[in-house]
Design a protein around this motif. Structure first.
Motif, PDB file in Angstrom:
ATOM      1  N   ASP A  63       0.846  -1.176   0.000  1.00 35.76           N
ATOM      2  CA  ASP A  63       0.000   0.000   0.000  1.00 35.76           C
ATOM      3  C   ASP A  63       0.892   1.240   0.000  1.00 35.76           C
ATOM      4  OD1 ASP A  63      -2.832   1.137   0.629  1.00 35.76           O
ATOM      5  OD2 ASP A  63      -1.473   2.162   1.992  1.00 35.76           O
ATOM      6  N   SER A  64       0.671   2.126  -0.976  1.00 41.47           N
ATOM      7  CA  SER A  64       1.533   3.295  -1.084  1.00 41.47           C
ATOM      8  C   SER A  64       1.471   4.187   0.141  1.00 41.47           C
ATOM      9  CB  SER A  64       1.143   4.128  -2.305  1.00 41.47           C
ATOM     10  OG  SER A  64       1.471   3.438  -3.473  1.00 41.47           O
ATOM     11  N   ALA A  65       0.260   4.345   0.665  1.00 39.88           N
ATOM     12  CA  ALA A  65       0.102   5.255   1.799  1.00 39.88           C
ATOM     13  C   ALA A  65       0.979   4.797   2.960  1.00 39.88           C
ATOM     14  CB  ALA A  65      -1.358   5.303   2.223  1.00 39.88           C
ATOM     15  N   GLU A  91       2.957   8.089  -6.394  1.00 42.43           N
ATOM     16  CA  GLU A  91       2.579   8.414  -5.022  1.00 42.43           C
ATOM     17  C   GLU A  91       3.794   8.467  -4.104  1.00 42.43           C
ATOM     18  OE1 GLU A  91       1.136   6.237  -7.226  1.00 42.43           O
ATOM     19  OE2 GLU A  91      -0.371   5.135  -6.078  1.00 42.43           O
ATOM     20  N   LEU A 156      -4.290  -3.613 -12.396  1.00 44.31           N
ATOM     21  CA  LEU A 156      -4.232  -2.626 -13.472  1.00 44.31           C
ATOM     22  C   LEU A 156      -3.390  -1.427 -13.061  1.00 44.31           C
ATOM     23  CD1 LEU A 156      -7.868  -2.653 -14.807  1.00 44.31           C
ATOM     24  CD2 LEU A 156      -5.816  -3.385 -16.011  1.00 44.31           C
ATOM     25  N   THR A 157      -3.251  -1.241 -11.768  1.00 42.01           N
ATOM     26  CA  THR A 157      -2.491  -0.080 -11.322  1.00 42.01           C
ATOM     27  C   THR A 157      -0.990  -0.341 -11.314  1.00 42.01           C
ATOM     28  OG1 THR A 157      -2.763  -0.818  -9.046  1.00 42.01           O
ATOM     29  CG2 THR A 157      -4.345   0.773  -9.849  1.00 42.01           C
TER      30      THR A 157
ATOM     31  N   THR B 142     -14.406   3.052  -7.071  1.00 41.17           N
ATOM     32  CA  THR B 142     -13.082   2.657  -7.544  1.00 41.17           C
ATOM     33  C   THR B 142     -13.167   2.249  -9.011  1.00 41.17           C
ATOM     34  OG1 THR B 142     -12.617   1.832  -5.337  1.00 41.17           O
ATOM     35  CG2 THR B 142     -11.105   1.166  -7.069  1.00 41.17           C
ATOM     36  N   VAL B 146     -10.921   3.363 -12.152  1.00 41.53           N
ATOM     37  CA  VAL B 146     -10.103   2.366 -12.855  1.00 41.53           C
ATOM     38  C   VAL B 146     -10.477   2.324 -14.334  1.00 41.53           C
ATOM     39  CG1 VAL B 146      -9.673  -0.111 -13.086  1.00 41.53           C
ATOM     40  CG2 VAL B 146      -9.644   0.931 -10.835  1.00 41.53           C
ATOM     41  N   GLY B 151      -6.742   2.022 -14.895  1.00 43.90           N
ATOM     42  CA  GLY B 151      -6.025   1.624 -13.700  1.00 43.90           C
ATOM     43  C   GLY B 151      -4.747   2.398 -13.441  1.00 43.90           C
ATOM     44  N   SER B 246      -4.300   8.258  -7.709  1.00 48.46           N
ATOM     45  CA  SER B 246      -4.286   6.821  -7.946  1.00 48.46           C
ATOM     46  C   SER B 246      -5.569   6.200  -7.461  1.00 48.46           C
ATOM     47  CB  SER B 246      -3.098   6.203  -7.208  1.00 48.46           C
ATOM     48  OG  SER B 246      -3.331   4.848  -6.944  1.00 48.46           O
ATOM     49  N   ASN B 247      -5.971   5.121  -8.121  1.00 48.10           N
ATOM     50  CA  ASN B 247      -7.180   4.433  -7.680  1.00 48.10           C
ATOM     51  C   ASN B 247      -6.920   3.513  -6.513  1.00 48.10           C
ATOM     52  OD1 ASN B 247      -9.136   5.254  -9.810  1.00 48.10           O
ATOM     53  ND2 ASN B 247      -7.477   4.459 -11.062  1.00 48.10           N
ATOM     54  N   ALA B 248      -5.649   3.284  -6.233  1.00 47.76           N
ATOM     55  CA  ALA B 248      -5.322   2.280  -5.218  1.00 47.76           C
ATOM     56  C   ALA B 248      -4.757   2.900  -3.956  1.00 47.76           C
ATOM     57  CB  ALA B 248      -4.318   1.282  -5.788  1.00 47.76           C
ATOM     58  N   TYR B 249      -4.628   4.228  -3.928  1.00 49.42           N
ATOM     59  CA  TYR B 249      -3.943   4.847  -2.795  1.00 49.42           C
ATOM     60  C   TYR B 249      -4.672   4.576  -1.484  1.00 49.42           C
ATOM     61  CZ  TYR B 249      -0.900   8.042  -0.360  1.00 49.42           C
ATOM     62  OH  TYR B 249       0.027   8.563   0.491  1.00 49.42           O
TER      63      TYR B 249
ATOM     64  N   GLU D 300     -10.948  -3.340 -17.519  1.00 50.08           N
ATOM     65  CA  GLU D 300     -10.964  -2.006 -16.889  1.00 50.08           C
ATOM     66  C   GLU D 300     -12.296  -1.725 -16.224  1.00 50.08           C
ATOM     67  OE1 GLU D 300     -10.306  -1.312 -20.805  1.00 50.08           O
ATOM     68  OE2 GLU D 300      -8.865  -2.761 -20.043  1.00 50.08           O
ATOM     69  N   GLN D 303     -14.514  -3.899 -12.241  1.00 48.44           N
ATOM     70  CA  GLN D 303     -14.784  -3.511 -10.866  1.00 48.44           C
ATOM     71  C   GLN D 303     -16.057  -2.676 -10.761  1.00 48.44           C
ATOM     72  OE1 GLN D 303     -11.434  -2.281  -8.634  1.00 48.44           O
ATOM     73  NE2 GLN D 303     -12.611  -2.477  -6.770  1.00 48.44           N
TER      74      GLN D 303
END
Ligand SMILES: Nc1ncnc2c1ncn2[C@@H]1O[C@H](COP(=O)(O)OP(=O)(O)OP(=O)(O)O)[C@@H](O)[C@H]1O
Ligand SMILES: Nc1ncnc2c1ncn2[C@@H]1O[C@H](COP(=O)(O)OP(=O)(O)OP(=O)(O)O)[C@@H](O)[C@H]1O
Ligand SMILES: [Mg+2]
Ligand SMILES: [Mg+2]
Lengths: 327, 329, 503, 337
Positions: A63-65, A91, A156-157, B142, B146, B151, B246-249, D300, D303
Motif C-alpha cells: 500500500d503506497s500510503a 505516489e 491494473l495499477t 473505484t 479504474v 487503472g 491513484s485508484n489504489a492509494y 478495466e 470492478q
C-alpha cells in the motif's frame, strides 16, 4: 539512448563518513512477500561484504500510503541511503523528493517511470519492454506461433505489469500474425482469483492455447486450473515467477516457463551504486558493479526523465534449470 | 447492558482525559527512548499523513454515529482526485493559475456530494444496510476511476496543484491547517447545530426520531453527503501532496485504520466526539512513528508493530472498562 | 393455615444516591394474591427485580421456599418458581409466538434439545388456558402491543410458576382480556400459586387483591388485608394527601367556532373506512374501541406515518394532504405514541434533549447554532410543569420510571405547541396522582384552544376528559356520543358487545 | 405454506441467483454446464464454512472481522509446526491441530468479549491486527508450497467428474461434503438445541435473554469457539485445495464473507439468519464475481460492473421490505442503518 556519462549528485560532496557509521535502508512494497525476502538476502550480503548497516523496511501490506509513512520516518531518522521499491511510483515521489532534499541518496528499483529529480538513480534488472517481448517470444515458440492467448496482470495499477503485457501484445501483433489476443485479466495479486478466472476463461474461450502471467501468483493459479482440467499439454503457461513457488507446477508441466530476475542482486546493485556515490565515484556506462547481471551496466533515461541504470539479463526458470535458482 | 449512564458530561470528559493521558504517556515514552523522536523532523513526518487520516476518520465517524458505516470513504477520496486530475489534464494542463486549484477543489467537492448522495440514497431511501451499500459503492467508485484511467495513476499535473500541500502559512503545513479547520467545523456542526442534534437522536433510536418528526431519510442523506465531502477533501490533500491521483492509494490501510480510530475514540451509535477523534489520530500516528524509530532495522518490524497494536488496543479497551466502572450485566 | 412461600427482609437498594428501596420487608403466602401499589418511582419495579434476581440488593435477605439468599441470579429465582411479567413484556421480537411462550420452560427444565412438536402443543395449551387465539408461528415483532401482553401472561402461566409477578400486566388490555386474566389468576390461586400484582388501576386492585402493600418513596407505608382498604384510602397512603378527583368541571368548547380538523370519509385499505368527524378548538374527542378496531391506524394516518388512501382532511378549513409526518407537523398535528420506549424516547440521551427534540429548530440563534441556555430553560420548564421526577434534566431518559417516561413523551410534544394533539393511551402505566394531573393538563390544553384526540381504553378516563366520544369497531365509526348522552355502563356494554379480537 | 416460502428471505436470494444465472447464461451459453456448477460450488466451499461460523456471531448480535485471521493462524501455524517436525503423513493431524488452535483463538476472543463486556466488533478489530502481526513476526512471513504426502493430490479428489469437450475435465470436489455436513450440523444447532435458540434470543433482545436466564457468556464462548474451529477448518481446506500455505490467508476477504451472510438474509443487528440463506449468499457473491469473465466485460470496467450488480441485488430485499411494510403495517422494530 544511453547517456554518455552522468555526474554524481552534489550531495556526495559532503564529507565521507566511515563505512561503519553509514546506514542504508531499503523500503519495499510489502515485507512479507517471498520476492522481498529474496531481496533482503541481497542487501544483507552487501552488509556483510561492505560492513555497512543495511536493512529492509516496509508496510505489512502492499500500500503506497503505508509505504510513504515508512519513508517519512526514515527521513526523520536521518539514514544515509534509501533504496525504494515503490508500490505506486507517482505516489512515492514526493516522499523521495523530500528525502533527496534532506541530503539522502535515494535509489529506486522498479521505478523506471519516476519523474526527473525524484530519485538519484533508478536501477532496473532489465528494460521492462524487452522483458515483455522476450516473454512473448517464449510463449509464441511454445504455442507454435499460433492460437489464442490471454494475459494476466496482478493489478491494473501496476505499471510494470502493464508494460510487460502491452509490449508483449504489440510484439505479437508485429511478429506472430497467427496468434490471437483474447483478453487481459486482473488477478488482484491473488492466485485464487487467477485460478477462478482461468477456469471461467476456459469456458468463455474454450480454445485458449497460451497464458502470459505477470504477478508471481498468476502462473500458479492459471497453472493449477489448467492442470486440473487435464489441459497441461495443450495450453502453454509462461510468466513471471520463481522456483520456490512454481516448482511443483513446472515439474508437472502445467507451467512451462517462469521468468524472473534476482531481486537480491538488484538490491545489492542499488547498494553498491549508492556506496560508490558516497565515495565520490562517478557512475559510467559499462561499469562493472561486481554483481551478477550487473557486470556491464547501461545508463538511460526513463520515460519521465529519471536516470535509469540497466543491468542485463533476466533469468529463465524451466523444469531443467530450476535448481540453479534457489529462491 | 444496564449501564447507568448517569453523568454523561463527566463520562465524556473521562474518555477524552484517558485518551489525552495515553497521548502524553506515549510522547514521553518514545521521547525518552529515542533522542531524535521529539526533534522537528519526526514531528513533520507525523504531520504528513495525519490530516488525511484525521479527515477520513471524521468521515467514518459521522456514519458510525447514526449506527452505520461508510466503507467507501477511501474510494471516494481517490475518485475525487482522479476525476479532478483528469479534468485538469484535459482542460488546463499548462495553467499555473488559481483556476487550477478552484477546479481541483470544486470538482472534488462535487464528487464528494454526488458519491455521498448515492450512499445516502441507498441507505436512507432504499433501506440497504450501510455495510452492504457502501461495500458496493466502494467497488463502483473505484471502478469508475479504474475504468477511466485503465487503472493507471494520473500524473503530470501543473506544479500549482502541489501548492495546497506544500504551503505552510505561519510555518504550519497547510494540510494540518485544513484538518484543524475541518475539525472545528465538524465540532460545531455536530455539537452546536440542529443537524448534529438530529444525528445523535437518529443514532439513538431511529423509530423515535421518526415519530418526533425528524426526517430520518434526509438526515441519513445529509450525513452521507457530509461524509462524502470530507472524504473528497482528503482526496484533494492526497492529490496535492503526491502530485498524482491513484485508484489504489490507501486501499489496504485507510478504511480499517479509520474504523480503528473511531473505536478507540469511543464512537458509537448516537454518540461521537470530534475532540476524541482528533486526539486519537495523534495517538496512532505517534505509535506508528515511534515504533518505526525504536524498531528501525529489526527484521519484520512492521509485523511486530501490527501485533503490538492489536495488544495495545485490547489493553486500552480493558483500561476503559475499569475506568468507566464495571458494567453490570 | 397458610404457608409462607416468600419473605423479603429489610431490603434496601440505592441507585447513584437515589434510594429506590429503604428497609422494605414483605411476605407472600401460598395461593395469595398480593397487590403492590404506589406512585411512579416508589420502588415497585425495583422490588420485583430484586426478587427475580435482576438487581442485587444493597442489604437485606430474600427467603424463598425456606431458602435464604443475600442475592439471587435470574436462573436461581426461576428455579425457585418465580416468573415475572415485566412492563416491557420481556419477549423476543425475532422469535415466534410459540417459542416465546415455551422458552422459559425450556430453559428451566435444563433440556438441551428443542422438540418443536411439543413446543407447539404446549403453546397452544397455554393460549387456550386464557381463551385467546394468536397464530403460533407469527413473529412477535408482527404483533400488537396487546397481543404481546397476552403472550407475556401466557408465558408465565406455562412456566408452571409457584410465584407469578406481574408488573402492570393490564396496561394494554381492554376490559374483556382483563376479565380473562383475572379468571386465570383466580384459577392459579386455587392451585396454590401465589401472585404479586402491580397496577396503577386501583379498581383492579380492589377487585383481585387478597392483601395490598403500598409503597411511598421507597418505603412500605401500608400492608393490609384488601377488604379493609378502599380506593380513597389507598390514594391517601400512596400520595400522602387526599386527592381531589372530581373532574366534573369540563369546559365546553365553543360550538360556533370553525372546526380545527374535519375528516371526511377517510379510509385506508384493510385498516379503516369511511371515518368522518370534526374537532373544534378546545374540544377533547375520545376515540375508543376494542383492540384491532383501527383506532391506532386512524391516528397514524392523521399523523402521516401510514397515510390514508381515500377521503379528505381539512385543517382550519383548508384541505390538506398528509403524506408524511412532516406534512402533519406543518399542520401542527402532534402525536404521542403508545409505545414510549420504542417510539417515544431516546433512552440514552438526556431528559432535556428528549424534551427539546421536537422544537430544536426553534432553539437556534441567528447563525443557526443551538442556544444551550434556551434549551435548558425550556426543558426545565417542562420538567416542572409535568412534574417529571428527576434530580436533573441532564440525566439520561432511561433513568426515569415508566410513569415518568410517559410524562416525558408528553412534555416533548407539548413543548412543540401543537394545534391538534393526538394522544394514544397517554396514562398507561401512570399512577393515580399523576394521572389526575395529566387529565387536568389535557383539560387545560383544551381550554387554551387546542383540539385533542384522545385514544384510550380507560372508560373513566374518557368520561372525565372528553366532550365527545367516537366508538370504533372493525375499522368503522360505530357511533359518536356526546358525553352527557352516555354513561360508563352503556359504554362498557357497547365495547364488550363486540367480540372481535385483534388480528 | 407456499406463501410462507415465497415470503422468506431465502426465496428472494434464490430468485436473485436464478435471475443472475439466466442473464449470464443468455450472454454466454457456455455458462449453462455442469462444469460451471462444479466450479461455483468448489469456489464456495471454503467461504461457506467460514460464513456458517460467522452466521452464529451475527445472529447473536455481533459482527466479527477477525475470523480470517483465525483461519490464517490455524492453517499456517499448523503447517509450519508440522513441517518443522518433519511430519509427512496424512491430513487428519492437520485438521486436528488446526482446529485446536482455532478453538483457542476463538475462545480467547470470546473470553475478552465476555469478561470485559466489550463490543464484539471492537475486539475482533484488535484481534485481527494482532494475529496477522503475530503470525508473520513469530511464525513466518512467506508462502510455503511443500505439502505433506497425504495432501498431495487433495485438490483433485472428486466425487464425480465430467468431461467437457472444451474446458477439459471438471469435477465436483469431495470437500463440498464438508459444507453439507457442517451446514446441517449448524442448522440443527440453531434450530433444535436450547443453545441455538439462546443465540437467536440474545440477538433478538439481549437484555431479555439475560433476564430469562440464558447463559449469555457461555453462549458467546461457544459461538466464538465454533467460529474459531470452523475458520481453522476452512483455512486448512483452502490450503490443501490451493496447494500452499500462506500467512496472510484471506486477509482482505472478511468483508466479502460478511456481505455474503447479510445478503443471505441475516440481520446486521442480530436475531435473524439461516444456514441455507447464508450458503445462497455465498453462491450469489461467487456468481457476481464470475459473471465478469463469462460475460466478457473488459478488465478495466469489471470492478465498476461488480459494484453496480452488487448494488442492484442488495437493493432488492430492501425494496421488498419497503413494499411489505406498505402493505401491512406491523409494529415497528428498530431499523437497520
Ligand atoms: N437502574 C436504576 N438506576 C438508577 N435509578 C433507578 C434504577 N432503577 C430504579 N431507579 C430509581 O429507583 C426508584 C424506584 O424505582 P422503581 O422502578 O422501583 O419504581 P416503581 O415504583 O416501579 O415506579 P413506576 O410506577 O413508575 O413504575 C426511582 O426513583 C428510580 O429513579
Ligand atoms: N435503568 C434505570 N435507570 C435509572 N432509573 C430507573 C431505571 N429503571 C427504572 N428506574 C427508576 O425506577 C422507577 C420505576 O421504573 P419502572 O419503569 O420500572 O417503573 P414501573 O413501576 O414499572 O412504572 P410505571 O408505573 O411508571 O409505568 C422510576 O422512578 C425510574 O426512575
Ligand atoms: Mg415500575
Ligand atoms: Mg411502570
Amino acid at each position: 539512448a544511453p547517456a554518455a556519462e552522468v555526474t554524481a549528485p552534489e550531495e556526495t560532496a559532503a564529507p565521507v563518513k566511515e563505512a561503519k557509521d553509514l546506514v542504508f535502508a531499503s523500503v519495499v512494497k510489502s515485507i512479507g512477500d517471498t520476492w522481498f525476502i529474496r531481496y533482503e538476502t541481497g542487501i544483507k550480503q552487501f552488509e556483510k561484504d561492505y560492513g555497512i548497516k543495511s536493512f529492509m523496511e516496509g508496510p505489512s501490506q502492499p500500500d503506497s500510503a503505508a509505504q510513504v509513512a515508512v519513508i517519512e520516518d526514515l527521513i526523520a531518522q536521518g539514514v544515509d541511503v534509501i533504496i525504494n521499491v515503490p508500490y505506486g511510483v507517482p505516489e512515492n515521489e514526493p516522499a523521495q523528493k523530500k528525502a533527496l532534499d534532506a541530503g539522502i541518496i535515494v535509489m529506486g528499483h522498479e521505478a523506471e517511470t519516476a519523474k526527473e529529480g525524484t530519485l538519484t538513480y533508478d536501477v532496473e534488472a532489465f528494460d521492462n519492454c524487452s522483458y515483455g517481448e522476450e516473454m512473448m517470444r517464449e510463449l509464441a515458440t511454445r504455442m507454435g506461433e499460433e492460437g489464442k492467448y490471454i494475459q494476466f496482470v496482478g493489478s491494473l495499477t501496476n505499471a510494470s505489469h502493464n508494460t510487460w503485457t502491452e509490449c508483449a501484445k504489440a510484439y505479437q501483433e508485429a511478429n506472430y500474425p497467427n496468434m490471437q489476443f483474447v483478453a487481459k485479466y486482473e488477478s488482484k495479486e491473488n492466485q485464487e482469483n487467477a485460478y477462478n478466472i482461468m477456469k471461467d476463461a476456459l469456458k468463455a474461450t474454450p480454445d485458449i492455447k497460451g497464458v502470459q502471467g505477470s504477478d508471481s501468483g498468476d502462473i500458479l493459479g492459471a497453472g493449477r486450473a489448467v492442470e486440473e482440467a487435464g489441459l497441461a499439454d495443450s495450453i502453454s503457461v509462461v510468466g513471471t515467477g520463481i522456483a520456490s513457488d512454481a516448482g511443483e507446477l513446472l515439474k508437472s508441466g502445467a507451467v512451462d516457463l517462469a521468468m524472473a530476475w534476482d531481486p537480491g542482486m538488484a538490491g545489492y546493485a542499488c547498494s553498491v551504486i549508492a556506496y560508490k556515490l558516497l565515495q565520490g565515484e562517478k557512475i559510467v556506462e559499462g561499469m562493472d558493479l561486481k554483481v551478477p547481471g550487473f557486470e556491464s551496466i547501461k545508463i538511460g533515461k526513463g520515460p519521465n526523465g529519471v536516470t535509469v541504470i540497466y543491468g542485463s539479463a533476466w533469468i529463465k526458470i524451466t523444469v531443467e534449470t530450476m535448481d540453479q535458482y534457489p529462491f | 447492558m444496564n449501564t447507568t449512564n448517569l453523568k454523561p458530561k463527566v463520562r465524556f470528559e473521562m474518555q477524552t482525559l484517558l485518551l489525552a493521558g495515553i497521548l502524553v504517556f506515549l510522547l514521553l515514552f518514545f521521547g525518552l527512548n529515542d533522542q531524535g523522536f521529539l526533534a522537528g523532523r519526526s514531528i513533520s513526518s507525523m504531520a504528513i499523513q495525519l490530516p488525511e487520516i484525521g479527515i477520513l476518520s471524521l468521515a467514518m465517524m459521522i456514519t458510525v454515529m447514526i449506527g452505520g458505516i461508510n466503507l467507501s470513504i477511501n474510494a471516494t477520496a481517490n475518485l475525487a482526485a482522479v476525476l479532478s486530475g483528469l479534468f485538469i489534464l484535459r482542460f488546463m494542463p499548462e495553467s499555473q493559475g488559481p483556476m487550477v486549484i478552484v477546479a481541483m477543489v470544486g470538482i472534488s467537492l462535487l464528487i464528494g456530494v454526488i458519491t455521498g448522495a448515492i450512499n445516502g440514497f441507498l441507505v436512507g431511501y432504499v433501506g440497504v444496510p450501510s455495510i452492504l451499500a457502501t461495500l458496493a459503492t466502494m467497488s463502483i467508485f473505484t471502478g469508475i476511476g479504474v475504468g477511466l484511467t485503465k487503472g493507471q495513476t494520473v500524473t503530470g499535473f501543473p506544479e500549482v496543484v502541489g501548492s495546497v500541500a506544500s504551503l505552510s502559512p505561519l510555518g504550519i503545513p497547510m494540510p494540518f491547517l485544513v484538518f484543524v479547520g475541518i475539525t472545528v467545523i465538524a465540532y460545531i456542526l455536530l455539537g452546536r447545530t440542529t443537524f448534529g442534534f438530529k444525528t445523535r437522536m437518529l443514532g439513538t433510536n431511529p423509530v423515535a426520531s421518526k415519530f418526533s418528526g425528524i426526517n430520518n431519510k434526509a438526515v441519513i442523506m445529509q450525513i452521507f453527503i457530509f461524509s462524502g465531502v470530507l472524504s473528497s477533501i482528503a482526496g484533494v490533500l492526497i492529490m496535492s501532496r503526491t502530485m498524482s491521483a491513484s485508484n489504489a492509494y490507501g486501499t489496504a490501510t485507510y478504511v480499517m485504520l479509520t474504523i480503528l480510530i473511531g473505536v478507540l475514540a469511543g464512537v458509537v451509535s448516537g454518540k461521537g466526539s470530534v475532540l476524541n477523534i482528533f486526539i486519537t489520530v495523534f495517538i496512532l500516528q505517534v505509535i506508528s512513528t515511534g515504533s518505526h524509530m525504536l524498531l528501525a532495522g529489526v527484521r519484520g518490524s512492521s509485523f511486530f508493530k501490527d501485533f503490538a497494536w492489536g495488544v495495545l488496543l485490547i489493553i486500552i479497551f480493558i483500561i476503559n472498562y475499569f475506568t468507566h466502572g464495571r458494567r453490570k450485566e | 393455615m397458610t404457608n409462607e412461600i416468600l419473605r423479603v427482609e429489610n431490603v434496601s437498594k440505592a441507585f447513584a444516591g437515589v434510594k429506590a428501596l429503604d428497609q422494605v420487608s414483605l411476605t407472600l403466602q401460598e395461593g395469595e394474591i398480593l397487590c403492590l401499589v404506589g406512585e411512579n418511582g416508589s420502588g415497585k419495579s425495583t422490588m420485583i427485580k430484586i426478587i427475580s434476581g435482576v438487581y442485587h440488593p444493597d442489604q437485606g435477605d430474600i427467603i424463598i421456599n425456606g431458602h435464604s439468599y443475600k442475592q439471587l441470579t435470574p436462573i436461581e429465582s426461576m428455579r425457585e418458581g418465580v416468573q415475572v411479567i415485566y412492563q416491557d413484556f420481556s419477549l423476543f421480537p425475532n422469535l415466534s409466538v410459540a417459542e416465546n411462550l415455551v422458552i422459559n420452560e425450556q430453559l428451566s427444565s435444563g433440556r438441551r434439545l428443542v422438540n418443536w412438536k411439543e413446543t407447539y402443543k404446549t403453546a397452544e395449551r397455554g393460549l387456550e388456558e386464557i381463551h385467546v387465539s394468536i397464530p403460533l408461528d407469527a413473529m412477535v415483532s408482527e404483533l400488537s402491543t396487546a397481543d404481546r401482553q397476552l403472550i407475556a401472561v401466557t408465558k408465565a402461566i406455562l412456566a408452571e410458576a409457584r410465584i407469578i409477578i406481574m408488573d402492570e400486566p393490564t396496561t394494554a388490555l381492554t376490559q374483556k382480556e382483563i376479565q380473562s386474566l383475572f379468571e386465570v389468576i383466580n384459577n392459579l390461586k386455587a392451585k396454590g400459586i401465589s401472585t404479586i400484582f402491580v397496577s396503577h388501576k386501583l379498581n383492579e386492585v380492589t377487585e383481585i387483591a387478597d392483601r395490598t402493600v403500598i409503597f411511598r418513596n421507597g418505603r412500605k407505608v401500608m400492608d393490609q388485608d384488601a377488604k379493609n382498604l378502599d380506593i380513597k384510602t389507598m390514594e391517601f397512603y400512596m400520595t400522602g394527601h387526599e386527592l381531589d378527583l372530581d373532574n366534573s368541571q369540563l369546559a365546553q368548547p365553543d360550538q360556533q367556532a370553525a372546526p380545527l380538523l374535519e375528516v371526511e370519509k377517510l379510509g385506508l385499505r384493510g385498516k379503516f373506512k369511511d371515518v368522518s368527524f370534526q374537532l373544534r378548538p378546545g374540544e377533547v374527542l375520545g376515540i375508543t374501541g376494542l383492540l384491532g378496531s383501527g383506532r391506532t391506524e386512524l391516528a397514524l394516518a392523521l399523523f402521516g406515518e401510514t397515510p390514508a388512501d381515500s377521503g379528505t382532511i381539512r385543517v382550519e378549513g383548508r384541505e390538506v394532504t398528509i403524506r408524511s409526518i412532516q406534512d402533519a407537523m406543518r399542520n401542527r398535528i402532534g402525536y404521542v405514541p403508545e409505545d414510549r420506549i420504542l417510539e417515544g424516547l431516546f433512552l440514552q440521551q438526556t431528559i432535556s434533549d428528549n424534551i427539546i427534540v421536537r422544537i430544536i429548530d426553534q432553539m437556534v440563534n441567528k447563525i443557526h447554532l443551538i442556544r444551550a441556555g434556551a434549551s435548558k430553560k425550556v426543558s426545565d420548564e417542562w420538567i416542572g410543569r409535568l412534574e417529571v421526577k428527576t434530580p436533573s434534566g441532564e440525566l439520561p431518559a432511561k433513568s426515569l420510571s415508566g410513569g415518568n417516561q410517559q410524562r416525558l413523551v408528553l412534555a416533548k410534544w407539548l413543548a412543540s405547541d401543537p394545534r391538534i394533539l393526538i394522544l394514544n393511551s397517554p396514562t398507561v402505566g401512570v399512577d393515580v396522582g399523576s394521572k389526575a394531573s395529566i387529565h387536568e393538563l389535557i383539560r387545560n390544553l383544551a381550554s387554551q384552544g387546542m383540539g385533542i384526540l384522545l385514544i384510550s381504553d380507560d372508560i373513566p378516563e374518557l368520561m372525565q376528559t372528553c366532550n365527545r366520544l367516537i366508538l370504533m369497531r372493525r375499522g368503522r365509526t360505530f357511533g359518536v356520543f356526546d358525553r352527557e348522552d352516555i354513561t360508563e355502563e352503556q359504554l362498557n356494554q357497547e365495547m364488550v358487545a363486540d367480540r372481535v379480537f385483534s388480528i | 405454506m407456499l406463501k410462507k416460502i415465497v415470503k422468506s428471505s431465502e426465496f428472494v436470494t434464490f430468485t436473485i441467483i436464478v435471475l443472475l444465472s439466466l442473464i449470464i447464461g443468455i450472454i454466454n451459453p457456455a455458462f449453462f454446464s455442469l462444469a460451471t456448477v462444479f466450479d461455483v460450488l468448489r469456489a464456495s466451499i471454503v467461504v461457506s464454512i467460514m460464513a456458517f461460523g460467522l452466521l452464529l456471531v451475527i445472529i447473536a448480535g455481533g459482527i466479527d472481522i477477525s475470523f480470517v485471521a483465525f483461519a490464517a493462524l490455524a492453517s499456517y501455524g499448523t503447517h509450519m509446526f508440522l513441517l518443522s517436525r518433519g511430519y509427512n503423513g496424512g491430513i487428519f493431524l492437520y485438521y486436528a491441530i488446526a482446529c485446536v488452535i482455532g478453538l483457542g483463538a476463538g475462545l480467547l476472543s470470546g473470553l475478552i468479549v465476555t469478561r470485559f463486556n466489550l463490543p464484539i466488533f471492537d475486539v475482533s478489530l484488535a484481534m485481527m491486527t494482532m494475529w496477522y502481526g503475530f503470525i508473520r513476526f513469530f511464525i513466518g512471513s512467506t508462502k510455503n508450497f511443500k505439502l505433506p504426502e497425504g495432501a498431495v493430490g487433495y485438490y483433485s479428489r472428486f466425487l464425480v467428474t465430467v468431461r467437457d469437450p472444451f474446458v477439459g475435465e471438471a469435477g465436483l470436489h469431495f470437500s463440498i461434503l464438508y459444507v453439507l455436513i457442517i451446514g446441517v450440523l449448524i442448522h440443527c444447532l440453531l434450530k433444535y438445541t436450547t443453545l441455538g435458540r439462546g443465540i437467536f434470543a440474545m440477538g433478538g433482545n439481549r437484555e431479555v435473554a439475560i433476564r430469562s436466564g440464558f447463559n449469555i457468556k457461555g453462549t458467546l464462548l461457544v459461538v466464538f469457539g465454533i467460529l474459531g474451529v470452523l475458520s481453522a477448518f476452512a483455512g486448512v481446506t483452502h490450503s490443501f485445495l490451493s496447494r500452499h500455505f500462506e500467512p496472510t490467508l484471506f486477509m482482505t476477504q472478511n468483508l466479502d464473507v460478511i456481505a455474503a451472510v447479510i445478503l443471505g438474509g441475516a440481520s446486521v443487528t442480530g436475531g435473524k439468519g439461516s444456514v441455507l440463506g447464508t450458503f445462497m449468499g455465498v453462491i450469489l457473491i461467487q456468481l457476481i464475481n464470475r459473471a465478469m469473465v463469462l460475460t466478457g466485460i473488459t478488465v478495466e470496467w469489471q470492478q465498476l460492473m461488480i459494484g453496480l450488480v452488487l448494488a442492484f441485488f442488495i437493493s432488492i430485499p430492501a425494496i421488498r421490505d419497503l413494499i411489505n411494510k406498505r402493505a401491512s403495517r406491523a409494529v415497528e422494530v428498530p431499523e437497520e442503518i
